[in-house]
Design a protein around this motif. Structure first.
Motif, mmCIF file in Angstrom:
data_model
loop_
_atom_site.group_PDB
_atom_site.id
_atom_site.type_symbol
_atom_site.label_atom_id
_atom_site.label_comp_id
_atom_site.label_asym_id
_atom_site.label_seq_id
_atom_site.Cartn_x
_atom_site.Cartn_y
_atom_site.Cartn_z
ATOM 1 N N SER A 1 0.822 -1.201 0.000
ATOM 2 C CA SER A 1 0.000 0.000 0.000
ATOM 3 C C SER A 1 0.863 1.261 0.000
ATOM 4 C CB SER A 1 -0.921 -0.013 1.231
ATOM 5 O OG SER A 1 -1.654 1.191 1.298
ATOM 6 N N ASP B 1 -5.743 4.689 2.263
ATOM 7 C CA ASP B 1 -5.959 3.373 1.662
ATOM 8 C C ASP B 1 -6.281 2.371 2.763
ATOM 9 O OD1 ASP B 1 -5.992 1.055 0.177
ATOM 10 O OD2 ASP B 1 -3.874 1.123 -0.378
ATOM 11 N N PRO C 1 -7.512 2.868 -2.417
ATOM 12 C CA PRO C 1 -7.165 4.263 -2.138
ATOM 13 C C PRO C 1 -8.339 5.216 -2.348
ATOM 14 C CG PRO C 1 -6.118 3.509 -4.163
ATOM 15 C CD PRO C 1 -6.810 2.331 -3.567
#
Length: 167
Positions: free
Chosen positions: A66, A89, A112
């Protein structure tokens, strides 16, 4: 070539090792000096042998993917002239048997939510996420399926407000 280091430290502290009664808690020291409490996931090793307050390798893997997508996306957006106000996210990793029947993180879903100063159109936003995914060093380093799931926000805020695009 770039090198990244981490020192991982664990001590038995007198626990029954052969009987599997030892703590899985340990310390990560990253190359910049940051120290993190780490442990086996409490989903795999019950307390008190695990420490739910510590980061576990599975969480770290999902967070690394991420974080890499975030950093790549910010770069792509800046190069294209789109100002990002905020990026959040809620990433999720799924552990299941892989093709060889061994447990693995087989899928990571990135969700996201991007707030722009002035939003691009949906196609441009999607293209930027695709470019960011292709550029992400971590995603390029793993066999896990990494999915970026776009969904454009239905509400259009007033022109004076930042625009949020949800993924």
């Amino acid at each position: 070539m770039h090198r990244y280091t981490a020192t991982i430290t664990w001590e038995r502290d007198g626990a029954d090792f052969i009987g599997l009664k030892y703590s899985r808690a340990h310390q990560w020291t990253l190359d910049g000096g940051l120290e993190l409490r780490a442990s086996a996931s409490p989903q795999h090793v019950r307390e008190p042998m695990s420490d739910p307050a510590g980061i576990d390798p599975e969480e770290a893997f999902v967070a690394a993917l991420s974080s890499c997508h975030l950093l790549s996306f910010l770069y792509v957006a800046a190069k294209r002239g789109h100002t990002i106000q905020r990026y959040v996210d809620d990433a999720e990793g799924v552990m299941s048997p892989n093709e060889q029947g061994r447990l693995a993180i087989t899928r990571v879903l990135l969700r996201p939510r991007v707030t722009y100063a002035s939003a691009p159109d949906v196609a441009t936003d999607a293209a930027m996420h695709h470019e960011a995914h292709d550029a992400c060093y971590i995603a390029n380093s793993v066999r896990t399926e990494v999915v970026v799931e776009p969904s454009f926000a239905a509400d259009v805020p007033e022109e004076t407000s930042p625009t949020t695009i949800q993924r």
